[in-house]
Scaffold this motif. Structure first.
Motif, PDB file in Angstrom:
ATOM      1  N   ILE A 265     -28.089  27.404   6.802  1.00 13.42           N
ATOM      2  CA  ILE A 265     -28.320  27.908   5.447  1.00 13.42           C
ATOM      3  C   ILE A 265     -28.022  29.406   5.408  1.00 13.42           C
ATOM      4  CG2 ILE A 265     -29.999  26.117   4.834  1.00 13.42           C
ATOM      5  CD1 ILE A 265     -32.241  28.109   5.397  1.00 13.42           C
ATOM      6  N   SER A 266     -27.812  29.938   4.212  1.00 10.23           N
ATOM      7  CA  SER A 266     -27.462  31.345   4.045  1.00 10.23           C
ATOM      8  C   SER A 266     -28.603  32.258   4.485  1.00 10.23           C
ATOM      9  CB  SER A 266     -27.132  31.635   2.582  1.00 10.23           C
ATOM     10  OG  SER A 266     -28.322  31.585   1.795  1.00 10.23           O
ATOM     11  N   SER A 267     -28.273  33.501   4.716  1.00 10.77           N
ATOM     12  CA  SER A 267     -29.266  34.500   5.109  1.00 10.77           C
ATOM     13  C   SER A 267     -30.351  34.621   4.035  1.00 10.77           C
ATOM     14  CB  SER A 267     -28.574  35.846   5.315  1.00 10.77           C
ATOM     15  OG  SER A 267     -29.519  36.847   5.594  1.00 10.77           O
ATOM     16  N   HIS A 268     -29.938  34.610   2.778  1.00  8.52           N
ATOM     17  CA  HIS A 268     -30.901  34.680   1.672  1.00  8.52           C
ATOM     18  C   HIS A 268     -31.866  33.495   1.723  1.00  8.52           C
ATOM     19  CE1 HIS A 268     -32.625  35.141  -2.314  1.00  8.52           C
ATOM     20  NE2 HIS A 268     -32.303  33.881  -2.549  1.00  8.52           N
ATOM     21  N   ASN A 269     -31.329  32.302   1.929  1.00  8.77           N
ATOM     22  CA  ASN A 269     -32.183  31.112   1.986  1.00  8.77           C
ATOM     23  C   ASN A 269     -33.068  31.101   3.235  1.00  8.77           C
ATOM     24  OD1 ASN A 269     -31.490  30.073  -0.490  1.00  8.77           O
ATOM     25  ND2 ASN A 269     -29.850  28.778   0.313  1.00  8.77           N
ATOM     26  N   GLN A 270     -32.587  31.699   4.331  1.00 13.21           N
ATOM     27  CA  GLN A 270     -33.427  31.835   5.517  1.00 13.21           C
ATOM     28  C   GLN A 270     -34.658  32.679   5.195  1.00 13.21           C
ATOM     29  OE1 GLN A 270     -31.269  33.266   8.961  1.00 13.21           O
ATOM     30  NE2 GLN A 270     -29.573  31.846   8.589  1.00 13.21           N
ATOM     31  N   GLN A 271     -34.431  33.802   4.513  1.00 11.93           N
ATOM     32  CA  GLN A 271     -35.542  34.683   4.127  1.00 11.93           C
ATOM     33  C   GLN A 271     -36.483  33.978   3.160  1.00 11.93           C
ATOM     34  OE1 GLN A 271     -33.406  38.089   2.678  1.00 11.93           O
ATOM     35  NE2 GLN A 271     -33.277  39.030   4.705  1.00 11.93           N
ATOM     36  N   LEU A 272     -35.915  33.232   2.230  1.00  8.33           N
ATOM     37  CA  LEU A 272     -36.723  32.491   1.268  1.00  8.33           C
ATOM     38  C   LEU A 272     -37.548  31.415   1.978  1.00  8.33           C
ATOM     39  CD1 LEU A 272     -37.503  31.909  -1.665  1.00  8.33           C
ATOM     40  CD2 LEU A 272     -35.467  30.448  -1.831  1.00  8.33           C
ATOM     41  N   LEU A 273     -36.945  30.713   2.920  1.00  7.52           N
ATOM     42  CA  LEU A 273     -37.652  29.679   3.678  1.00  7.52           C
ATOM     43  C   LEU A 273     -38.844  30.280   4.430  1.00  7.52           C
ATOM     44  CD1 LEU A 273     -37.910  26.795   4.825  1.00  7.52           C
ATOM     45  CD2 LEU A 273     -36.276  27.471   6.603  1.00  7.52           C
ATOM     46  N   VAL A 274     -38.618  31.396   5.101  1.00  6.42           N
ATOM     47  CA  VAL A 274     -39.701  32.058   5.839  1.00  6.42           C
ATOM     48  C   VAL A 274     -40.801  32.506   4.878  1.00  6.42           C
ATOM     49  CG1 VAL A 274     -40.288  34.084   7.243  1.00  6.42           C
ATOM     50  CG2 VAL A 274     -38.254  32.733   7.786  1.00  6.42           C
ATOM     51  N   TYR A 275     -40.402  33.049   3.733  1.00  5.13           N
ATOM     52  CA  TYR A 275     -41.375  33.481   2.723  1.00  5.13           C
ATOM     53  C   TYR A 275     -42.217  32.302   2.236  1.00  5.13           C
ATOM     54  CZ  TYR A 275     -43.189  34.945  -1.799  1.00  5.13           C
ATOM     55  OH  TYR A 275     -44.021  35.191  -2.875  1.00  5.13           O
ATOM     56  N   LEU A 276     -41.558  31.207   1.906  1.00  8.72           N
ATOM     57  CA  LEU A 276     -42.275  30.023   1.390  1.00  8.72           C
ATOM     58  C   LEU A 276     -43.160  29.402   2.465  1.00  8.72           C
ATOM     59  CD1 LEU A 276     -39.436  28.426  -0.769  1.00  8.72           C
ATOM     60  CD2 LEU A 276     -41.473  29.636  -1.582  1.00  8.72           C
ATOM     61  N   LEU A 277     -42.681  29.317   3.695  1.00 11.17           N
ATOM     62  CA  LEU A 277     -43.528  28.794   4.779  1.00 11.17           C
ATOM     63  C   LEU A 277     -44.745  29.690   4.999  1.00 11.17           C
ATOM     64  CD1 LEU A 277     -40.894  27.526   7.371  1.00 11.17           C
ATOM     65  CD2 LEU A 277     -42.487  26.147   6.034  1.00 11.17           C
ATOM     66  N   GLY A 278     -44.533  30.992   4.842  1.00 13.36           N
ATOM     67  CA  GLY A 278     -45.659  31.920   4.948  1.00 13.36           C
ATOM     68  C   GLY A 278     -46.700  31.661   3.874  1.00 13.36           C
TER      69      GLY A 278
END
Length: 137
Positions: free
Chosen positions: A119-132
Motif C-alpha cells: 500500500i502507499s506511504s500515505h495509506n501506511q500512515q493511515l493504517l498505523v493511525y487507525l490501528l493506534g
C-alpha cells in the motif's frame, strides 16, 4: 460483518508474522526472548528485574524464570544480584543478546515492510493511525 472480517484479517496477519518469526529466529531465539531483549535494550534502563517482564509477556513469574534460564544458558542475558539487597536479581543483556536482538528486529522489519509495501506511504500512515485508535480505545 465488519468485526468478522477484521478478526479474519487480524488472525491471518498475526499467524503469518508468528510463523515467519518462529522460522527465521530459530534456532537461537524465540519471539518471547526477542521481546525480553528489546525491553532490556530500549526501555531506557540498563537492567531490569524478572518481575518487570511478567506483564509485558502476559505470563506467570515461573514462566519468566524458565525463559530467563534458557536465555542465560544461551548467553543472551546475564543475571546478577544487587549489591545492596541480595534478594534482588538484575537481568542484563550480553553482547550476544544485543546481536541477536538486532537480527530479530531486522527480520521483523523486513517482513512487515514486505506487507506494508503493498500500500502507499500515505495509506501506511493511515493504517498505523487507525490501528493506534483501535488499540488505545
Amino acid at each position: 460483518m465488519v468485526t468478522q472480517e477484521f478478526a479474519k484479517l487480524w488472525w491471518k496477519l498475526s499467524k503469518d508474522l508468528r510463523t515467519h518469526m518462529e522460522t527465521e529466529l530459530a534456532p537461537t531465539l524465540t519471539e518471547g526472548q526477542l521481546t525480553v531483549l528489546e525491553l532490556l535494550m530500549f526501555s531506557g534502563q540498563q537492567r531490569m528485574k524478572p518481575s518487570d517482564f511478567t506483564d509485558v509477556l502476559a505470563t506467570t513469574p515461573a514462566a519468566v524464570t524458565t525463559l530467563l534460564d534458557r536465555m542465560e544458558k544461551s548467553g543472551l542475558i546475564s543475571r546478577e544480584r544487587d549489591e545492596k539487597d541480595r534478594r534482588i536479581v538484575w537481568v542484563l543483556v550480553t553482547d550476544k543478546g544485543r546481536e541477536e536482538c538486532e537480527r530479530g528486529i531486522q527480520i521483523r522489519e523486513r517482513f512487515l515492510q514486505a506487507y506494508l509495501s503493498r500500500i502507499s506511504s500515505h495509506n501506511q500512515q493511515l493504517l498505523v493511525y487507525l490501528l493506534g485508535k483501535v488499540a488505545n480505545a
